[in-house]
Scaffold this motif. Sequence first.
Motif, mmCIF file in Angstrom:
data_model
loop_
_atom_site.group_PDB
_atom_site.id
_atom_site.type_symbol
_atom_site.label_atom_id
_atom_site.label_comp_id
_atom_site.label_asym_id
_atom_site.label_seq_id
_atom_site.Cartn_x
_atom_site.Cartn_y
_atom_site.Cartn_z
ATOM 1 N N GLY A 1 -32.451 -69.595 19.738
ATOM 2 C CA GLY A 1 -32.137 -68.561 20.251
ATOM 3 C C GLY A 1 -33.137 -67.639 19.143
ATOM 4 N N GLY A 2 -33.692 -66.415 19.385
ATOM 5 C CA GLY A 2 -35.056 -65.765 18.666
ATOM 6 C C GLY A 2 -35.101 -64.277 18.802
ATOM 7 N N GLU A 3 -36.072 -63.078 18.739
ATOM 8 C CA GLU A 3 -36.148 -62.180 18.412
ATOM 9 C C GLU A 3 -37.650 -61.402 18.213
ATOM 10 O OE1 GLU A 3 -33.572 -59.294 16.097
ATOM 11 O OE2 GLU A 3 -35.970 -59.308 14.896
ATOM 12 N N TYR A 4 -37.749 -60.163 19.246
ATOM 13 C CA TYR A 4 -39.345 -60.045 19.305
ATOM 14 C C TYR A 4 -39.397 -58.702 18.956
ATOM 15 C CZ TYR A 4 -43.103 -57.860 21.444
ATOM 16 O OH TYR A 4 -44.116 -57.179 22.045
ATOM 17 N N GLU A 5 -39.782 -58.384 18.334
ATOM 18 C CA GLU A 5 -40.176 -57.142 17.397
ATOM 19 C C GLU A 5 -41.598 -56.377 18.385
ATOM 20 O OE1 GLU A 5 -40.811 -56.348 13.199
ATOM 21 O OE2 GLU A 5 -38.968 -57.023 13.808
ATOM 22 N N TYR A 6 -40.801 -55.055 17.777
ATOM 23 C CA TYR A 6 -42.322 -54.222 18.847
ATOM 24 C C TYR A 6 -42.354 -52.851 17.720
ATOM 25 C CZ TYR A 6 -45.460 -51.805 21.851
ATOM 26 O OH TYR A 6 -46.970 -51.087 22.171
ATOM 27 N N SER A 7 -43.291 -52.539 17.332
ATOM 28 C CA SER A 7 -43.671 -51.313 16.711
ATOM 29 C C SER A 7 -43.717 -50.026 17.561
ATOM 30 C CB SER A 7 -45.039 -50.911 15.843
ATOM 31 O OG SER A 7 -45.276 -50.099 15.365
ATOM 32 N N LEU A 8 -43.337 -49.412 17.423
ATOM 33 C CA LEU A 8 -43.268 -48.301 18.646
ATOM 34 C C LEU A 8 -44.275 -47.154 18.539
ATOM 35 C CD1 LEU A 8 -39.575 -48.166 20.098
ATOM 36 C CD2 LEU A 8 -41.443 -49.523 20.976
ATOM 37 N N ALA A 9 -44.141 -46.877 16.996
ATOM 38 C CA ALA A 9 -44.993 -45.611 16.388
ATOM 39 C C ALA A 9 -45.159 -46.411 14.466
ATOM 40 C CB ALA A 9 -44.128 -44.382 16.919
ATOM 41 N N ASP A 10 -45.736 -45.717 13.730
ATOM 42 C CA ASP A 10 -45.515 -45.501 12.868
ATOM 43 C C ASP A 10 -43.792 -45.456 12.438
ATOM 44 O OD1 ASP A 10 -46.152 -46.412 9.553
ATOM 45 O OD2 ASP A 10 -46.842 -44.107 10.154
#
Length: 255
Positions: A219-228
Amino acid sequence: MHKLLITAAAVMTMTGSAYAAEVGGKVELDFAETAAGDWGGTMGVKMDVDAAVGNVALDFKASDGNAITLDKWRVGTDLGGIALDMGDDLGVMPGAEGEHTLAAPAMSEAVRATVGDASVAVGFTDWTADVTDISNIQGAYTINLAPVSVTAAGDYNMDSENIVLGAGIGGFTLGTVDLSGAVTYDTDAEMFAYETVAGMGGVTAYINGDQDDAMKNIGGEYEYSLADGITATAGANYDIDAEDLAPTVGLSFKF
């Protein structure tokens, strides 16, 4: 939900006192595939309160349509170089990401003592009824070989007399990839289990299994910052034996 807002207001007032506390929280929207093959969503709110005085840590949570609850708590102090804590999330056994196969001895409310890199936690069966009724004892020792750290740990169940041994490693880097992992051995079940975790950028991936099946889950996960303060996540777990893929998507908003 209004009770959560009232609690937040009360805590904010406390932060202006002489014993100021740090308050943080977030709203989470999580979506996952249901048993019917559709996608369902849940909404939750989490609020953390931390104060240096008394080493206080309070974690509140609430979900849409449900009352606020105190999810985790901790209080403590330092006495002559010994850090003493009491709370309900003080276990010292190594963990990982998926944790489908690792032995995970339960420990509810407990008292923990830490001296340097060594920790011992004593768990209560039901501390509201009898503080002398001990459920289990855990101990751990970490060796820091910068940047790598290795932890050896164990759990002894006072009722079943079962022993669970564990070890964890972290801080290892291979190029741009951060590697960590954990292993456990349950003496009663005579079962060895492991999990390996790799991280790079916003991606975290894992694989786990045991002595009978070396590859049980990937398994895995991707984390992405859209804005502050706004973060999007997308992940999945694949159960190799069941041939079942469980994808998830989430949004979190910090406040």
